[in-house]
Design a protein around this motif. Structure first.
Motif, short mmCIF file in Angstrom:
data_model
loop_
_atom_site.label_atom_id
_atom_site.label_comp_id
_atom_site.label_asym_id
_atom_site.label_seq_id
_atom_site.Cartn_x
_atom_site.Cartn_y
_atom_site.Cartn_z
N LYS B 28 0.69 -1.21 0.06
CA LYS B 28 -0.07 0.07 0.09
C LYS B 28 1.13 1.24 -0.05
O LYS B 28 1.73 1.44 0.93
N PHE B 30 0.88 5.70 -0.05
CA PHE B 30 0.59 6.91 -0.04
C PHE B 30 1.17 7.87 -0.85
O PHE B 30 2.17 8.13 -0.35
N ALA B 35 3.81 2.37 2.25
CA ALA B 35 3.47 2.29 3.69
C ALA B 35 3.66 0.60 3.99
O ALA B 35 4.03 0.50 5.15
N THR B 61 -1.61 0.89 9.25
CA THR B 61 -1.76 0.84 7.82
C THR B 61 -2.32 -0.59 7.53
O THR B 61 -3.49 -0.89 6.89
N PHE B 69 -10.80 0.35 6.16
CA PHE B 69 -10.44 1.89 5.91
C PHE B 69 -9.60 2.21 4.69
O PHE B 69 -9.74 3.19 4.01
N TYR B 70 -8.52 1.26 4.49
CA TYR B 70 -7.73 1.41 3.41
C TYR B 70 -7.99 0.35 2.55
O TYR B 70 -8.29 -0.96 3.06
N THR B 71 -7.76 0.32 0.99
CA THR B 71 -7.75 -0.58 0.24
C THR B 71 -6.26 -0.90 -0.14
O THR B 71 -5.65 0.04 -0.57
N GLU B 87 -13.96 -3.02 0.51
CA GLU B 87 -13.94 -1.49 -0.19
C GLU B 87 -14.32 -0.54 1.11
O GLU B 87 -13.93 0.49 0.93
N THR B 88 -15.00 -1.09 1.99
CA THR B 88 -15.49 0.05 2.98
C THR B 88 -15.47 -0.61 4.32
O THR B 88 -15.23 -2.04 4.44
N PRO B 89 -15.41 0.11 5.34
CA PRO B 89 -15.38 -0.43 6.89
C PRO B 89 -16.66 -1.16 7.08
O PRO B 89 -16.55 -2.08 7.83
#
Lengths: 308, 518
Positions: B28, B30, B35, B61, B69-71, B87-89
């Motif tokens: 992942k 940013f 990260a 992360t 929270f992150y994909t 994709e979502t919490p």
């Protein structure tokens, strides 16, 4: 003198209704965390569209609906900018304002000052059995009545229902609401649309109920006053009723004083609503009470992967 | 018949289903900086699994990827043996994953019950307030605590907010719990009970991840440990038993193990009293507490530690000392004379301040380093009043500060917000440690920093005291207070306990003072 007083009191609700509708609409916006400065433009779009439709012979109901549609379209443009594209909300609001004023002026060019039937109170009084003063207050057209019921409904939905709980959560703390499984963008956009409908009805009320004509610039700052009235009513739609009645009362004075032939400078009377707004903001600023109720995430765009 | 599993397949199946979560080769980024660069992690049902690493090692992360929270940009995620991608919490929560973040995800102005309804009503299938209340009651009994359903969340103690968070994720149906630095903001006693709670949740068949950088949490309360460094997994799920503090910290930091800060060397010389606070009373800030008759003094060369849970008047005290909060009564004396009222004048008299919120109150995040370093010197305290400010003068100051305080990854024109926590704090120190410093107020100076940055900051604080400065250290980290201070006092509900020599105090009693002194 007494007659003048009765007439004045009886005209207050109709003057208050546009303020109330727009303020209730903006309360929905702001409780979801969206600051919408485009209300003035939305109102103008709805005002001109409904008059034009009625002039084209479509009947009042369809005229009102198309006014709502026009206002909703502009609110949707604002919502896409502010919620999905995360444009600065103040800028997006000013764009919606300028767009609404400009397009409404263009559309209404050449159709100004032409009377339409619009919406009027029922002929004769339904409340003749009541004292004259009270009957005068209650004898209103249906759109004015709607404004007051709408405000109560907005209060109930925000403060007492599950939907309102989600809406408040989105406005107070978008990341926490997201974590709780609330679709922040969807709720915010929905709030912008719902608020846009109420602001549009406020605009249609001005032209169909109030003036029965379209004149360029007839919204005359009411959308801006509504923005201030949200703070005045501390984001509570019930308090907005009181605030709207106060401003309605001040505005309702203008025609009464003019018709009575009293020697008051017209411009002074016409500026009274703005003076009242200014006076309120000064007082509120001095005592700084209003900030308590302000949604904490008001005006702050939300994007999940943004590291804050 | 052909569907019957062979013995080997069955064993393989058992092995898989024992795993609650498997993350493999997760990446992942940013922006340009990765990260996570191929991180691995596996979690078994029934265990407390510690995830250890420095700041920026990628542990939060990685767990944010798990919690939706992150994909992830790349990699494998399996929950209960099945491939997943959240994709979502909300999607992660549907799969039974609940995360308690370091910064709680609670809506402050809403009540306890409203927060629970917001997060859990749909998943728990509540149709009324009464149902929600009953569910809350039942779970409270299982967990062994009770919360007032009508209390406003932003008025509750931090430890209660944490309990609410745990309740929230459990009521939403979580069986896999991720606790992000759960002990960072708690007192000794509260931390013990929070860790005990994590343990009993795991023993009841759930799985718990404990993100932490405290070795004690790992050695005392977890079954297995995974250590991350720079976005990679260094130790992948080893049994905690048999680990030592030395082996863990070596894995965390890499290279030579970090040693404990040595005790202060040589005999200490205290100068006469420099700062005295006399019967100080001040009004509360929003959601804070008022100060009631605070009395203490700090000598030159001394570090005076103030322990206590955040929100017990520390912020108000600091504001009163630096001159931004008006006193209702009492006095602040400097070398026996009243402090001038304005913050600028106090700076000129030698007061320096390291705020707890280093990006909010300390640095100008959007402005470059050279402006951050030079601006306060122009405002007094640094004695470099000038009307014409040249870039070369600012750059010179900034270069000196960067090299002297070892601010890594810094250029003079870099916006301060792009610095990592540790380097931002070094910049903050460089800004405040200017000529004429006589009193230094450090508020939570090492909060959220990794081991090496903590050491750098603590060494600077010691150096300041050694140079004769009166140092006031306000911290929620009791270890830090005990390690650095000469004398210590505890703040609770806007009051302060009498100061005591640090050698003579007992940790458990300080913990009790934090909680009980109402």
């Amino acid at each position: 003198m007494m007659e003048l007083f009765t007439a004045w009191v009886g005209s207050i609700p109709a003057f208050a209704a546009p303020f109330l509708l727009a303020t209730a609409g903006l309360i929905i916006n702001e409780r979801a965390g969206v600051m919408n400065l485009g209300a003035e433009g939305v109102m103008a779009m709805a005002a001109v569209t409904s008059v034009l439709m009625e002039m084209a012979g479509h009947g009042t109901a369809l005229a009102l609906l198309s006014g709502i549609g026009a206002g909703l379209g502009l609110a949707a443009i604002f919502g896409i900018m502010a919620v999905f594209l995360r444009v600065d909300q103040v800028l997006a609001g000013l764009v919606a304002f300028a767009l609404g004023i400009g397009v409404s002026g263009f559309l209404g060019d050449g159709s100004e000052n032409q009377t339409v039937n619009g919406i009027s109170p029922p002929p004769g009084s339904d409340f003749a059995f009541l004292p004259k003063l009270l009957a005068g207050v209650l004898d209103q057209d249906w759109l004015t009545w709607f404004a007051f019921f709408a405000a109560i409904a907005v209060w109930f939905i925000i403060e007492r229902t599950d939907l309102g709980l989600r809406l408040r959560a989105v406005g107070e703390d978008a990341p926490a609401a997201d974590a709780a499984g609330v679709n922040v963008a969807l709720y915010r956009f929905g709030a912008v649309l719902a608020g846009g409908v109420l602001c549009a009805i406020a605009g249609a009320h001005l032209s169909l109920v109030g003036a029965h004509i379209w004149v360029d610039g007839m919204v005359a700052g009411r959308g801006w006053i509504a923005v201030a009235m949200v703070t005045l009513s501390r984001w509570n739609a019930l308090r907005a009723i009181a605030a709207a009645l106060l401003f309605g009362a001040i505005q309702a004075l203008v025609p009464q004083l003019l018709s009575s032939g009293m020697n008051v400078p017209v411009y002074f009377i016409q500026m009274s609503p703005y003076l009242a707004t200014l006076a309120y903001l000064l007082i509120a600023g001095l005592f700084a009470k209003g900030a308590d109720a302000q949604p904490a995430d008001l005006g702050r765009p939300y994007l999940r992967e943004e590291r804050r | 018949m052909e569907y019957e599993l062979s013995r080997i397949q069955r064993e393989r199946f058992d092995e898989i289903s024992k795993l609650a979560v498997r993350l493999a080769e997760v990446e992942k980024s940013f922006g340009p900086r990765p990260a996570l660069a191929g991180a691995n992690f596996s979690l078994e049902w029934g265990e407390v699994h510690a995830l250890l690493g420095e700041n920026g090692a990628g542990k939060s992360t990685l767990m944010n990827v798990l919690a939706g929270f992150y994909t992830a940009d790349a990699g494998i995620l399996e929950v209960d043996g099945e491939a997943a991608r959240f994709e979502t919490p909300a999607a992660a929560a549907d799969a039974g994953i609940g995360m308690v973040h370091q910064h709680f995800k609670l809506v402050g102005p809403l009540s306890v019950l409203e927060n629970l309804r917001l997060a859990c009503a749909r998943r728990a299938g509540w149709r009324s307030k009464a149902e929600a209340l009953r569910a809350m009651e039942t779970l409270g009994k299982e967990l062994g605590f009770r919360l007032d359903p009508s209390a406003r969340v932003d008025e509750m103690a931090v430890s209660d907010q944490q309990k609410l968070e745990i309740m929230k994720v459990l009521l939403a149906g979580a069986r896999i719990l991720v606790l992000d630095e759960p002990t960072a903001v708690l007192t000794e006693q509260e931390a013990q009970s929070a860790l005990g709670l994590a343990r009993s949740l795991a023993r009841s068949g759930r799985a718990v991840v404990l993100i932490t950088h405290k070795l004690r949490d790992v050695l005392g309360f977890s079954d297995r440990v995974t250590v991350m460094r720079a976005g990679r997994t260094i130790i992948d799920g080893a049994a905690s038993e048999g680990m030592t503090a030395a082996s863990l910290s070596e894995a965390m930091v890499g290279g030579a193990p970090v040693t404990e800060l040595p005790p202060p060397s040589g005999s200490r010389h205290f100068k006469p009293e420099m700062l005295r606070v006399k019967a100080l009373c001040a009004p509360a800030s929003a959601h804070g507490v008022a100060l009631a008759k605070i009395d203490f003094s700090v000598q030159g060369g001394e570090i005076f530690g103030i322990a206590g849970i955040g929100g017990n008047g520390q912020a108000e005290l600091v504001e009163a000392l630096i001159g931004v909060r008006a006193l209702t009564s009492g006095a602040v004396l400097f070398d026996g004379v009243d402090m001038p009222p304005s913050p600028e004048a106090r700076r000129e008299r030698g007061l320096r301040y390291i705020p707890a919120d280093r990006m909010g109150m300390g640095l100008f995040g959007e402005l470059p380093l050279n402006v951050n370093i030079s601006l306060p010197r122009l405002l007094g305290g640094g004695a470099e009043k000038k009307w014409l400010v040249t870039k070369s003068w600012m750059n010179g100051l900034a270069r000196d500060a960067i090299s002297q305080f070892e601010v890594a990854g810094a250029q003079v024109d870099l916006p301060a917000r792009l610095l990592s926590g540790g380097n931002a704090q070094k910049l903050m120190l460089a800004r405040e440690f200017t000529g004429g410093m006589e009193i230094l107020i450090a508020h939570s100076p090492t909060r959220g920093l990794d081991i090496r940055a903590v050491q750098a900051v603590q060494t600077r604080l010691r150096a300041a005291a050694a140079s004769g400065c009166a140092v006031l250290l306000i911290s929620e980290d009791l270890d830090e207070i005990m390690q650095l201070s000469d004398r210590v006092a505890v703040m609770s509900h806007g009051r302060m306990s009498p100061a005591e020599n640090v050698a003579a105090v007992d940790r458990a009693r300080i913990g009790r003072l934090m909680l009980e002194m109402h």
